[in-house]
Design an enzyme around this catalytic site. Structure first.
Site, PDB file in Angstrom:
ATOM      1  N   PRO A 297       0.783  -1.232   0.000  1.00 42.36           N
ATOM      2  CA  PRO A 297       0.000   0.000   0.000  1.00 42.36           C
ATOM      3  C   PRO A 297       0.821   1.292   0.000  1.00 42.36           C
ATOM      4  CG  PRO A 297       0.043  -0.928   2.200  1.00 42.36           C
ATOM      5  CD  PRO A 297       0.785  -1.893   1.309  1.00 42.36           C
ATOM      6  N   GLY A 299       3.923   2.378   1.779  1.00 38.74           N
ATOM      7  CA  GLY A 299       4.736   2.980   2.851  1.00 38.74           C
ATOM      8  C   GLY A 299       6.132   3.335   2.358  1.00 38.74           C
ATOM      9  N   ASP A 341       2.926  -6.669 -13.647  1.00 40.61           N
ATOM     10  CA  ASP A 341       3.627  -7.795 -13.039  1.00 40.61           C
ATOM     11  C   ASP A 341       5.125  -7.514 -13.075  1.00 40.61           C
ATOM     12  OD1 ASP A 341       4.808 -10.190 -12.408  1.00 40.61           O
ATOM     13  OD2 ASP A 341       3.451 -11.402 -13.630  1.00 40.61           O
ATOM     14  N   CYS A 410       9.124  -9.215   4.874  1.00 41.36           N
ATOM     15  CA  CYS A 410       8.822  -9.286   6.309  1.00 41.36           C
ATOM     16  C   CYS A 410       8.714 -10.737   6.758  1.00 41.36           C
ATOM     17  CB  CYS A 410       7.560  -8.503   6.656  1.00 41.36           C
ATOM     18  SG  CYS A 410       6.103  -9.033   5.751  1.00 41.36           S
TER      19      CYS A 410
HETATM   20  C1  LIG Z   1       4.785  -6.931   1.017  1.00 38.38           C
HETATM   21  S1  LIG Z   1       3.648  -6.155  -0.018  1.00 38.38           S
HETATM   22  C2  LIG Z   1       4.462  -4.648  -0.362  1.00 38.38           C
HETATM   23  C3  LIG Z   1       4.373  -3.608   0.711  1.00 38.38           C
HETATM   24  C4  LIG Z   1       4.840  -2.243   0.223  1.00 38.38           C
HETATM   25  N1  LIG Z   1       6.158  -2.295  -0.326  1.00 38.38           N
HETATM   26  C5  LIG Z   1       4.795  -1.196   1.315  1.00 38.38           C
HETATM   27  O1  LIG Z   1       5.830  -0.851   1.883  1.00 38.38           O
HETATM   28  O2  LIG Z   1       3.718  -0.682   1.606  1.00 38.38           O
HETATM   29  C6  LIG Z   1       3.863  -7.029  -1.492  1.00 38.38           C
HETATM   30  C7  LIG Z   1       3.114  -6.463  -2.679  1.00 38.38           C
HETATM   31  O3  LIG Z   1       3.558  -7.165  -3.839  1.00 38.38           O
HETATM   32  C8  LIG Z   1       2.499  -7.185  -4.767  1.00 38.38           C
HETATM   33  N2  LIG Z   1       2.852  -8.236  -5.756  1.00 38.38           N
HETATM   34  C9  LIG Z   1       2.826  -9.569  -5.608  1.00 38.38           C
HETATM   35  N3  LIG Z   1       3.269 -10.179  -6.724  1.00 38.38           N
HETATM   36  C10 LIG Z   1       3.613  -9.186  -7.582  1.00 38.38           C
HETATM   37  C11 LIG Z   1       4.137  -9.159  -8.904  1.00 38.38           C
HETATM   38  N4  LIG Z   1       4.419 -10.292  -9.581  1.00 38.38           N
HETATM   39  N5  LIG Z   1       4.355  -7.975  -9.483  1.00 38.38           N
HETATM   40  C12 LIG Z   1       4.082  -6.808  -8.828  1.00 38.38           C
HETATM   41  N6  LIG Z   1       3.571  -6.786  -7.589  1.00 38.38           N
HETATM   42  C13 LIG Z   1       3.348  -7.944  -6.967  1.00 38.38           C
HETATM   43  C14 LIG Z   1       1.302  -7.452  -3.919  1.00 38.38           C
HETATM   44  O4  LIG Z   1       0.113  -7.044  -4.568  1.00 38.38           O
HETATM   45  C15 LIG Z   1       1.612  -6.635  -2.662  1.00 38.38           C
HETATM   46  O5  LIG Z   1       0.999  -5.363  -2.761  1.00 38.38           O
END
Ligand SMILES: C[S@@+](CC[C@H](N)C(=O)[O-])C[C@H]1O[C@@H](n2cnc3c(N)ncnc32)[C@H](O)[C@@H]1O
Length: 483
Positions: A297, A299, A341, A410
Site C-alpha cells: 500500500p 509505505g 507484473d 517481512c
Molecule cells: C509486502 S507487499 C508490499 C508492501 C509495500 N512495499 C509497502 O511498503 O507498503 C507485497 C506487494 O507485492 C504485490 N505483488 C505480488 N506479486 C507481484 C508481482 N508479480 N508484481 C508486482 N507486484 C506484486 C502485492 O500485490 C503486494 O501489494
C-alpha cells in the site's frame, strides 16, 4: 522464562471494548445456557451469542481451512457472519480471535486437561466453541459466567454439538476455577504456534532466540508512525516515544488512526520501524529515478518520494494500487503508478535504483497477525521463496549499471532471506552485494548481520517494557549492479 508477567493479560484485558449487554447478561443469568428451543426461537436476540458464533466460525476458517484472518474480518468483504455484526461486536470478535490464535497451544493444553478423552472427529466444531470461550475466560475482561453461559448456549444451538453442552459447561467451569494456578505454568511453555513454525525458528536462530521471538509473538505490537518531519512533536502529540530509527512509537491508540491529528494533513503514515529501513538503504535518492516494484500500500513509496526521488510505483493488484493511490494523495507525495507484473515489466529506461519489497510468508508480522503460522505451511515458504528469487532476478534487470538494488521482505525465514540472497549472488555475476555499513541508516546498526544484510526480529529492540519493545521481523539486502 518465569511466570508470564501480568502485563500480558492486563494488556489484553484493556484491549477489549466490552459489550455491556454481554456483561449484564453474563452476570444476571445462571450459567446454564439456553435450551435449543430457546435459541432457535430467537438466537440472534441473545446478546453476545452471534459474536461467539462468528468467532468460532472464523477460527475454524483459519485453523482448518487456512484462510487469512484479515480477509475474513474485512468490514466490506469479510465473512458474512462477521459483517452481520454490530461494530463493537466486530471488535470483540477480533479480540477473541487474536487471543485464541496467539495462545492457541496454551488454550489447547488447558482444554485437553479437562477432557477425559479427545473429542470425537464429528464434534470437531466443539473445539472451536471451547477455544473461543477459553480465550475469554483466560485472557479477556469478560466475566467467566458470561463466557461459559454463551458457550453452552452456542453448543446447544448446533445439532453437531448440542449433546455436548454439559461437557462444555464442565470443561469451561473447570478452566475458570483453576486458571490462577494452571495458567502461569502453561505460559512457561512457548508452544502456542504449530510445530513446523517453532522448528524453523529454532533452526534459524537457535533455541534461545527462537524462544524470545515466540514470547514476543504473544504481545500485541505497538503502533509506529513514519513522520514527514519533527518526530519529537508527533511523539508528544500522540503520547509516544521517538525510536532510534526516527519512527514515532505509540503503545496503544485511544482513537482510530484517521482521527489523530495530522492525518488529514498527510503529516505521517503508519509503518513499523523495521519496515522503514529498506527504502533508506538506497541512500540519497534525491532527483534519482527509482522503481518500487511491489509497492502497495505504499509505505516505502512514500518514503522514497519524500526523500526527493522520482518514483515509479508498480504493483500487480489493482485494489492494492488503488489504496496506494489514496495513501499518496493524502500524503501529497506524487509518484507514477503502474499496474503490472514485476516479473514481466519492461521500463522504457533503466532505473538509478530499484526497491523490491517482495510478497512473502509474513512470518515477521505474527505479533500483528497471529493467524500467520496457522494459515501458512513450509510448502508456502518454498513457493514464495521461488517467486521472490524470480522477482529479484527481474528487478536486477531494471537497474542501470552502477545502480543500487534493495531486496526486502517481512519474513523471519532464511529461505526467503539469507539463503535466497546467497543463491541469487551465485547466479548473477554482474551483481555484487553492497554490504550495509554502520551509520548508513540511523538506528539500524544493531540489526546489521555479519553477512552485510539487515535482519530484525520481534525479539530485537528491547526498550525495557515488552509492550513497547520489538520490531516486525524484516530482512533487507543491498546490491550493486556492476558497471
Ligand atoms: C509486502 S507487499 C508490499 C508492501 C509495500 N512495499 C509497502 O511498503 O507498503 C507485497 C506487494 O507485492 C504485490 N505483488 C505480488 N506479486 C507481484 C508481482 N508479480 N508484481 C508486482 N507486484 C506484486 C502485492 O500485490 C503486494 O501489494
Amino acid at each position: 522464562m518465569g511466570p508470564q508477567p501480568d502485563w500480558a493479560t492486563q494488556r489484553l484485558q484493556r484491549a477489549v471494548v466490552l459489550n455491556e449487554e454481554t456483561t449484564r447478561h453474563g452476570r444476571s443469568r445462571p450459567a446454564r445456557g439456553l435450551s435449543r428451543a430457546e435459541v432457535e426461537g430467537g438466537g440472534e436476540k441473545i446478546p453476545g451469542l452471534a459474536a461467539r458464533q462468528a468467532a468460532a466460525k472464523l477460527l475454524a476458517a483459519v485453523v482448518d481451512a487456512h484462510t487469512p484472518l484479515d480477509g475474513l474480518t474485512d468490514h466490506d468483504h469479510g465473512h458474512p457472519n462477521f459483517r452481520a455484526l454490530e461494530m463493537r461486536d466486530r471488535s470483540l470478535v477480533r479480540a477473541i480471535l487474536a487471543t485464541a490464535l496467539r495462545y492457541r497451544g496454551t488454550i489447547a493444553r488447558l482444554v485437553a486437561r479437562r477432557l477425559e478423552r479427545p473429542l470425537p472427529p464429528k464434534a470437531h466444531q466443539l473445539s472451536h466453541v471451547l477455544h473461543v470461550a477459553a480465550a475469554q475466560i483466560l485472557f479477556l475482561d469478560i466475566p467467566d459466567s458470561a463466557a461459559v453461559d454463551l458457550a453452552v448456549t452456542h453448543a446447544k444451538s448446533d445439532p453437531r454439538t448440542a449433546r455436548f453442552s454439559g461437557l462444555v459447561n464442565g470443561v469451561l467451569r473447570g478452566i475458570a476455577r483453576d486458571k490462577a494456578d494452571a495458567l502461569p505454568t502453561e505460559l512457561d511453555r512457548h508452544d502456542d504456534t504449530p510445530e513446523w513454525f517453532r522448528d524453523r525458528l529454532a533452526a534459524a536462530y537457535g533455541a534461545g532466540k527462537a524462544q524470545a521471538i515466540l514470547a514476543a509473538h504473544r504481545v500485541e505490537a505497538p503502533i509506529d508512525f513514519t513522520v514527514k518531519s519533527d518526530p519529537e512533536r508527533w511523539a508528544l502529540a500522540f503520547g509516544g516515544i521517538v525510536l532510534p530509527t526516527g519512527s514515532v512509537r505509540v503503545e496503544r491508540l485511544a482513537a482510530g488512526v484517521a482521527e489523530l491529528p495530522g492525518f488529514a494533513e498527510g503529516e505521517w503514515w503508519v509503518q513499523d520501524a523495521a519496515a522503514s529501513l529498506p527504502a533508506r538503504l538506497l541512500g540519497d535518492v534525491a532527483g534519482r529515478r527509482v522503481a518500487d516494484l511491489c509497492a502497495a500500500p505504499g509505505g516505502k513509496t512514500a518514503q522514497l518520494v519524500l526523500a526527493g526521488a522520482e518514483v515509479t510505483a508498480l504493483d500487480s493488484s489493482r485494489n492494492r494500487l488503488k489504496r496506494l493511490d489514496e495513501n499518496l494523495q493524502r500524503l501529497q507525495l506524487p509518484a507514477t503508478l503502474v499496474e503490472g507484473d514485476a516479473l514481466k515489466y519492461e521500463p522504457d529506461a533503466l532505473f538509478d535504483a530499484v526497491l523490491l519489497d517482495a510478497p512473502c510468508s509474513s512470518t515477521g508480522t505474527v505479533r500483528r497477525h497471529p493467524d500467520v503460522p496457522w494459515t501458512k505451511a513450509p510448502e508456502d515458504i518454498a513457493k514464495l521463496a521461488d517467486l521472490q528469487s524470480r522477482l529479484l532476478a527481474s528487478a536486477a534487470r531494471m537497474v542501470r549499471p552502477g545502480g543500487r538494488l534493495v531486496f526486502s521482505n517481512c519474513s523471519l525465514d532464511p529461505a526467503e532471506g539469507e539463503l535466497l540472497v546467497a543463491a541469487f549472488l551465485a547466479e548473477h555475476p554482474h551483481i555484487a552485494l553492497d554490504p550495509i555499513q554502520p551509520g548508513d541508516v540511523p538506528g539500524a546498526d544493531p540489526f546489521i548481520a555479519s553477512n552485510g544484510a539487515i535482519r530484525t526480529t520481534p525479539a530485537d529492540l528491547d526498550l525495557g517494557r515488552p509492550e513497547i519493545s520489538g520490531l516486525d521481523g524484516f530482512f533487507a539486502a543491498r546490491f550493486l549492479r556492476l558497471p
